[in-house]
Design an enzyme around this catalytic site. Structure first.
Site, PDB file in Angstrom:
ATOM      1  N   ASN A   1     -13.266 -49.434  -1.729  1.00  0.00           N
ATOM      2  CA  ASN A   1     -13.284 -49.330  -3.192  1.00  0.00           C
ATOM      3  C   ASN A   1     -13.303 -50.747  -3.748  1.00  0.00           C
ATOM      4  O   ASN A   1     -12.299 -51.448  -3.686  1.00  0.00           O
ATOM      5  CB  ASN A   1     -12.031 -48.560  -3.654  1.00  0.00           C
ATOM      6  CG  ASN A   1     -11.898 -48.531  -5.163  1.00  0.00           C
ATOM      7  OD1 ASN A   1     -12.837 -48.869  -5.894  1.00  0.00           O
ATOM      8  ND2 ASN A   1     -10.731 -48.123  -5.642  1.00  0.00           N
TER       9      ASN A   1
ATOM     10  N   LYS B   1     -13.562 -51.636  -6.795  1.00  0.00           N
ATOM     11  CA  LYS B   1     -12.984 -51.760  -8.144  1.00  0.00           C
ATOM     12  C   LYS B   1     -13.940 -52.590  -9.025  1.00  0.00           C
ATOM     13  O   LYS B   1     -15.140 -52.466  -8.862  1.00  0.00           O
ATOM     14  CB  LYS B   1     -11.580 -52.356  -8.043  1.00  0.00           C
ATOM     15  CG  LYS B   1     -10.732 -51.580  -7.030  1.00  0.00           C
ATOM     16  CD  LYS B   1      -9.292 -51.933  -7.026  1.00  0.00           C
ATOM     17  CE  LYS B   1      -8.572 -51.070  -5.983  1.00  0.00           C
ATOM     18  NZ  LYS B   1      -7.145 -51.261  -5.972  1.00  0.00           N
TER      19      LYS B   1
ATOM     20  N   HIS C   1      -8.136 -42.156  -9.493  1.00  0.00           N
ATOM     21  CA  HIS C   1      -7.472 -43.329  -8.922  1.00  0.00           C
ATOM     22  C   HIS C   1      -6.290 -43.726  -9.810  1.00  0.00           C
ATOM     23  O   HIS C   1      -6.365 -43.608 -11.036  1.00  0.00           O
ATOM     24  CB  HIS C   1      -8.476 -44.483  -8.808  1.00  0.00           C
ATOM     25  CG  HIS C   1      -7.945 -45.623  -8.013  1.00  0.00           C
ATOM     26  ND1 HIS C   1      -7.091 -46.557  -8.552  1.00  0.00           N
ATOM     27  CD2 HIS C   1      -8.105 -45.954  -6.711  1.00  0.00           C
ATOM     28  CE1 HIS C   1      -6.762 -47.418  -7.605  1.00  0.00           C
ATOM     29  NE2 HIS C   1      -7.364 -47.078  -6.483  1.00  0.00           N
TER      30      HIS C   1
ATOM     31  N   GLU D   1      -5.287 -46.461 -10.844  1.00  0.00           N
ATOM     32  CA  GLU D   1      -5.588 -47.441 -11.907  1.00  0.00           C
ATOM     33  C   GLU D   1      -6.218 -46.753 -13.112  1.00  0.00           C
ATOM     34  O   GLU D   1      -6.032 -47.187 -14.249  1.00  0.00           O
ATOM     35  CB  GLU D   1      -6.499 -48.552 -11.348  1.00  0.00           C
ATOM     36  CG  GLU D   1      -5.706 -49.496 -10.449  1.00  0.00           C
ATOM     37  CD  GLU D   1      -6.497 -50.124  -9.327  1.00  0.00           C
ATOM     38  OE1 GLU D   1      -7.746 -50.132  -9.371  1.00  0.00           O
ATOM     39  OE2 GLU D   1      -5.850 -50.613  -8.366  1.00  0.00           O
TER      40      GLU D   1
ATOM     41  N   GLU E   1      -2.465 -42.305  -2.150  1.00  0.00           N
ATOM     42  CA  GLU E   1      -2.296 -43.731  -2.416  1.00  0.00           C
ATOM     43  C   GLU E   1      -0.985 -43.970  -3.156  1.00  0.00           C
ATOM     44  O   GLU E   1      -0.934 -43.824  -4.386  1.00  0.00           O
ATOM     45  CB  GLU E   1      -3.444 -44.231  -3.276  1.00  0.00           C
ATOM     46  CG  GLU E   1      -4.799 -44.059  -2.641  1.00  0.00           C
ATOM     47  CD  GLU E   1      -5.779 -45.099  -3.169  1.00  0.00           C
ATOM     48  OE1 GLU E   1      -6.248 -45.887  -2.348  1.00  0.00           O
ATOM     49  OE2 GLU E   1      -6.018 -45.147  -4.378  1.00  0.00           O
TER      50      GLU E   1
ATOM     51  N   GLY F   1      -2.674 -52.939  -3.704  1.00  0.00           N
ATOM     52  CA  GLY F   1      -2.889 -54.330  -4.093  1.00  0.00           C
ATOM     53  C   GLY F   1      -1.621 -55.172  -4.052  1.00  0.00           C
ATOM     54  O   GLY F   1      -1.597 -56.275  -4.590  1.00  0.00           O
TER      55      GLY F   1
ATOM     56  N   SER G   1      -3.068 -51.209   0.494  1.00  0.00           N
ATOM     57  CA  SER G   1      -2.979 -52.374   1.386  1.00  0.00           C
ATOM     58  C   SER G   1      -3.341 -52.056   2.832  1.00  0.00           C
ATOM     59  O   SER G   1      -2.767 -52.634   3.762  1.00  0.00           O
ATOM     60  CB  SER G   1      -1.586 -53.017   1.296  1.00  0.00           C
ATOM     61  OG  SER G   1      -1.319 -53.415  -0.034  1.00  0.00           O
TER      62      SER G   1
END
Ligand code: PGA
Length: 248
Positions: free
Chosen positions: A9, A11, A95, A97, A165, A171, A211
């Site tokens: 991904n 992003k 996701h 985010e 996730e 991240g 990660s």
């Protein structure tokens, strides 16, 4: 047996020249790896370039979102029909985010999932708890609610991939331990057995994200219910993502 599946991904990263540069390296590095399905989710503007660069390979290209309407007055949005039209086969949906910064809810995740499925686009639906929720011992409840809401009105798991996730691991360099991740993956699979069937639940692939990198992918994939990874940071670098594919 579920074939391992590594989905990168990107992003909001990479300009056109970075995309072509990435694939020049990556395609040859993973060419001989037939034991693992490989996908890259690129920003909308890079999808066509990514598709062109991977046309003669087995690599799949995904979008990072999809709107639930086919067309209309939705400024800034992209529909499943538009994605399919350029050759995109997968879409990441829900996701964290998107949930955190763009007001994505369980309801909109569900709308997007159903729209993708009915347009023949394979959704990769993301679920996961925040650190606060984990510390309050709400992980199972939160993940189960996100999962069941996302799949409301969905008849079968065909064409679907799910990604667990934990938000606190995205991240941050903090990976869930293989045991922590396995515990949630196993809960997800049991929930899918109850909601769909044993047969369907045993075929669907559950990816871990947060990660994931060359240093930990083997151990994560060694867990019974972890079938692959949704990889952010480590998928930006062709050599590092190729290494993960080679190890899978
Ligand atoms: P990360 O991101 O690998 O950089 O933690 C994972 C993701 O958000 O999909």
């Amino acid at each position: 047996m579920r074939k391992p599946f590594l989905a990168g991904n990107w992003k909001m990263n990479k300009l056109q020249s970075d995309v072509t540069g990435f694939f020049e390296q990556f395609v040859t590095q993973v060419e001989s790896c037939k034991n693992c399905d490989v996908l890259l989710a690129a920003p909308y503007l890079s999808l066509k370039t990514a598709l062109d660069c991977t046309a003669n390979s087995d690599i799949w290209i995904a979008s990072q979102n999809v709107h639930w309407e086919q067309s209309g007055a939705y400024t800034g949005e992209v529909s499943a029909a538009m994605l399919s039209d350029v050759g995109v086969k997968f879409a990441i949906i829900g996701h964290s985010e998107r949930r955190q910064y763009f007001a994505e809810t369980n309801e909109t995740v569900n709308l997007r999932t159903k729209a993708a499925l009915s347009a023949g686009l394979h959704p990769i639906v993301c679920v996961g708890e925040t650190l606060e929720e984990r510390e309050a011992e709400k992980t199972n409840d939160i993940v189960k609610t996100q999962l069941l809401s996302a799949l409301e009105g969905v008849d079968a798991l065909d064409g679907l991939t799910l990604a667990y996730e934990p938000v606190w691991a995205i991240g941050t360099g903090k990976t869930a331990s293989p045991e922590q991740a396995q515990q949630v993956h196993s809960m997800i699979r049991s929930t899918l057995v109850e909601r769909f069937s044993k047969d369907q639940a045993s075929h669907v692939r559950l990816l871990y994200g947060g990660s994931a990198k060359p240093e930990n992918i083997k151990e994560l994939l060694g867990q019974e219910d972890i079938d692959g990874g949704l990889v952010g940071g480590a998928s930006l670098d062709a050599a590092s993502f190729a290494k993960m594919v080679q190890m899978s």
